[in-house]
Design a protein around this motif. Sequence first.
Motif, PDB file in Angstrom:
ATOM      1  N   PHE A   1       0.831  -1.208   0.000  1.00  0.00           N
ATOM      2  CA  PHE A   1       0.000   0.000   0.000  1.00  0.00           C
ATOM      3  C   PHE A   1       0.869   1.263   0.000  1.00  0.00           C
ATOM      4  O   PHE A   1       2.008   1.249   0.480  1.00  0.00           O
ATOM      5  N   GLU A   2       0.307   2.337  -0.483  1.00  0.00           N
ATOM      6  CA  GLU A   2       0.977   3.657  -0.439  1.00  0.00           C
ATOM      7  C   GLU A   2       1.335   3.965   1.019  1.00  0.00           C
ATOM      8  O   GLU A   2       2.423   4.422   1.304  1.00  0.00           O
ATOM      9  N   TYR A   3       0.403   3.680   1.901  1.00  0.00           N
ATOM     10  CA  TYR A   3       0.721   3.637   3.330  1.00  0.00           C
ATOM     11  C   TYR A   3      -0.402   2.921   4.056  1.00  0.00           C
ATOM     12  O   TYR A   3      -1.517   2.796   3.525  1.00  0.00           O
ATOM     13  N   TRP A   4      -0.077   2.410   5.237  1.00  0.00           N
ATOM     14  CA  TRP A   4      -1.066   1.700   6.052  1.00  0.00           C
ATOM     15  C   TRP A   4      -1.073   2.350   7.428  1.00  0.00           C
ATOM     16  O   TRP A   4      -0.071   2.330   8.139  1.00  0.00           O
ATOM     17  N   ALA A   5      -2.225   2.933   7.792  1.00  0.00           N
ATOM     18  CA  ALA A   5      -2.303   3.721   9.031  1.00  0.00           C
ATOM     19  C   ALA A   5      -2.748   2.898  10.232  1.00  0.00           C
ATOM     20  O   ALA A   5      -2.756   3.391  11.353  1.00  0.00           O
ATOM     21  N   GLY A   6      -3.139   1.642   9.992  1.00  0.00           N
ATOM     22  CA  GLY A   6      -3.589   0.785  11.094  1.00  0.00           C
ATOM     23  C   GLY A   6      -4.685  -0.139  10.602  1.00  0.00           C
ATOM     24  O   GLY A   6      -5.386   0.153   9.626  1.00  0.00           O
ATOM     25  N   ASP A   7      -4.861  -1.267  11.299  1.00  0.00           N
ATOM     26  CA  ASP A   7      -5.819  -2.287  10.841  1.00  0.00           C
ATOM     27  C   ASP A   7      -7.274  -1.845  10.982  1.00  0.00           C
ATOM     28  O   ASP A   7      -8.171  -2.516  10.455  1.00  0.00           O
ATOM     29  N   ASP A   8      -7.535  -0.721  11.663  1.00  0.00           N
ATOM     30  CA  ASP A   8      -8.911  -0.215  11.717  1.00  0.00           C
ATOM     31  C   ASP A   8      -9.295   0.470  10.397  1.00  0.00           C
ATOM     32  O   ASP A   8     -10.424   0.945  10.257  1.00  0.00           O
ATOM     33  N   ASP A   9      -8.375   0.487   9.409  1.00  0.00           N
ATOM     34  CA  ASP A   9      -8.673   1.058   8.090  1.00  0.00           C
ATOM     35  C   ASP A   9      -9.039  -0.041   7.073  1.00  0.00           C
ATOM     36  O   ASP A   9      -9.090   0.202   5.876  1.00  0.00           O
ATOM     37  N   LEU A  10      -9.323  -1.252   7.583  1.00  0.00           N
ATOM     38  CA  LEU A  10      -9.647  -2.400   6.722  1.00  0.00           C
ATOM     39  C   LEU A  10     -10.909  -2.193   5.899  1.00  0.00           C
ATOM     40  O   LEU A  10     -11.028  -2.720   4.798  1.00  0.00           O
ATOM     41  N   THR A  11     -11.864  -1.459   6.469  1.00  0.00           N
ATOM     42  CA  THR A  11     -13.175  -1.355   5.829  1.00  0.00           C
ATOM     43  C   THR A  11     -13.220  -0.287   4.748  1.00  0.00           C
ATOM     44  O   THR A  11     -14.214  -0.191   4.018  1.00  0.00           O
ATOM     45  N   ASP A  12     -12.178   0.522   4.627  1.00  0.00           N
ATOM     46  CA  ASP A  12     -12.095   1.471   3.521  1.00  0.00           C
ATOM     47  C   ASP A  12     -12.369   0.693   2.219  1.00  0.00           C
ATOM     48  O   ASP A  12     -11.778  -0.380   2.013  1.00  0.00           O
ATOM     49  N   PRO A  13     -13.264   1.178   1.336  1.00  0.00           N
ATOM     50  CA  PRO A  13     -13.670   0.377   0.177  1.00  0.00           C
ATOM     51  C   PRO A  13     -12.509  -0.041  -0.723  1.00  0.00           C
ATOM     52  O   PRO A  13     -12.478  -1.167  -1.237  1.00  0.00           O
ATOM     53  N   HIS A  14     -11.541   0.856  -0.901  1.00  0.00           N
ATOM     54  CA  HIS A  14     -10.377   0.501  -1.743  1.00  0.00           C
ATOM     55  C   HIS A  14      -9.575  -0.626  -1.097  1.00  0.00           C
ATOM     56  O   HIS A  14      -9.218  -1.611  -1.736  1.00  0.00           O
ATOM     57  N   HIS A  15      -9.319  -0.487   0.204  1.00  0.00           N
ATOM     58  CA  HIS A  15      -8.594  -1.543   0.926  1.00  0.00           C
ATOM     59  C   HIS A  15      -9.380  -2.851   0.884  1.00  0.00           C
ATOM     60  O   HIS A  15      -8.813  -3.927   0.693  1.00  0.00           O
ATOM     61  N   HIS A  16     -10.694  -2.731   1.068  1.00  0.00           N
ATOM     62  CA  HIS A  16     -11.539  -3.920   1.138  1.00  0.00           C
ATOM     63  C   HIS A  16     -11.450  -4.727  -0.160  1.00  0.00           C
ATOM     64  O   HIS A  16     -11.339  -5.959  -0.134  1.00  0.00           O
TER      65      HIS A  16
END
Length: 257
Positions: free
Chosen positions: A51-66
Amino acid sequence: MSSTGNADAHALFISDLHLSESRPDITAQFIQFLGHTANHAEALYILGDLFEYWAGDDDLTDPHHHSIIQALAGLTQQGIACYLIHGNRDFLMGATFAHAARLEILPDPSMRNLYGHQVLLSHGDALCTDDVAYQAFRRQVRQPEWQRHFLQQPLAARKAQIEALRMRSEEEKNIKAESIMDVNAGAVADLLRAHGYPRIFIHGHTHRPALHQLDIDGHAIERWVLGDWYEQGSCLELRQSGCRVLRPGRNAGDRWQ
Ligand code: LP5
Ligand code: MN
């Protein structure tokens, strides 16, 4: 994994995709790669900076990440093992991410025995020892205590700090000498010595794809540097007969050759 004796069996290695919502073409290329090329492999190794960056696992639900996590999980569901080593952009990926993507996070560096070859894997940033400012930063942010404190902040606050850091990093990279941002030859030699002179060493981070034929204390070692995915994808294949670079096909759904 040990040698299977099957000449067609192979593993794939990628790094430095820097997937971001701002570059949907590269995300689409990665998802096509998983569905048409990685699905023919026994294993996929992602050597950092997915990823360009990963700010933490609570960002899993972001649609792009998902969408990316679903595609990775689909690969494992087809029986292809998926492994990941942290990069300097996404070292905050943790157990929740790994579980959702159905992959295994390996330590940096990691040794594997693949198809009869001893192979050492790394992201590569730890070898840029001439970049003193970066190494000081790295030591700080890799401390569990620093990470625990950072992750306690709200997601939006973390992202804002990372965006600010990205700007500073780009400014500093503009004034750093190119040689400082490459791996240090002595650090590479020390690492290879400490791991018993593996036949093959694969890493990313520098975005300088190449094969370096090394002689370390009389041992012939191939150092393969993976390319980034800024313009197009980049991938290395390893089978019994050795390593080779794969290139994307002409059309989106083509298997890489
Ligand atoms: O990534 P790339 O290849 O562009 O550049 C790297 C080095 N830069 C970085 C910074 C990342 O790009 C930013 C994204 C990280 C997300 C991680 C999330 C958690 C951390 C959040 C902290 C707020 O890795 C660059 C190298 C280059 O590779 C080549 O090897 O040169 O290093 C730098 O430019 C770093 C500077 O030299 C030093 C920066 C010091 C900043 C100190 C601010 C303190 C911030 C927080 C507390 C530690
Ligand atoms: Mn990197």
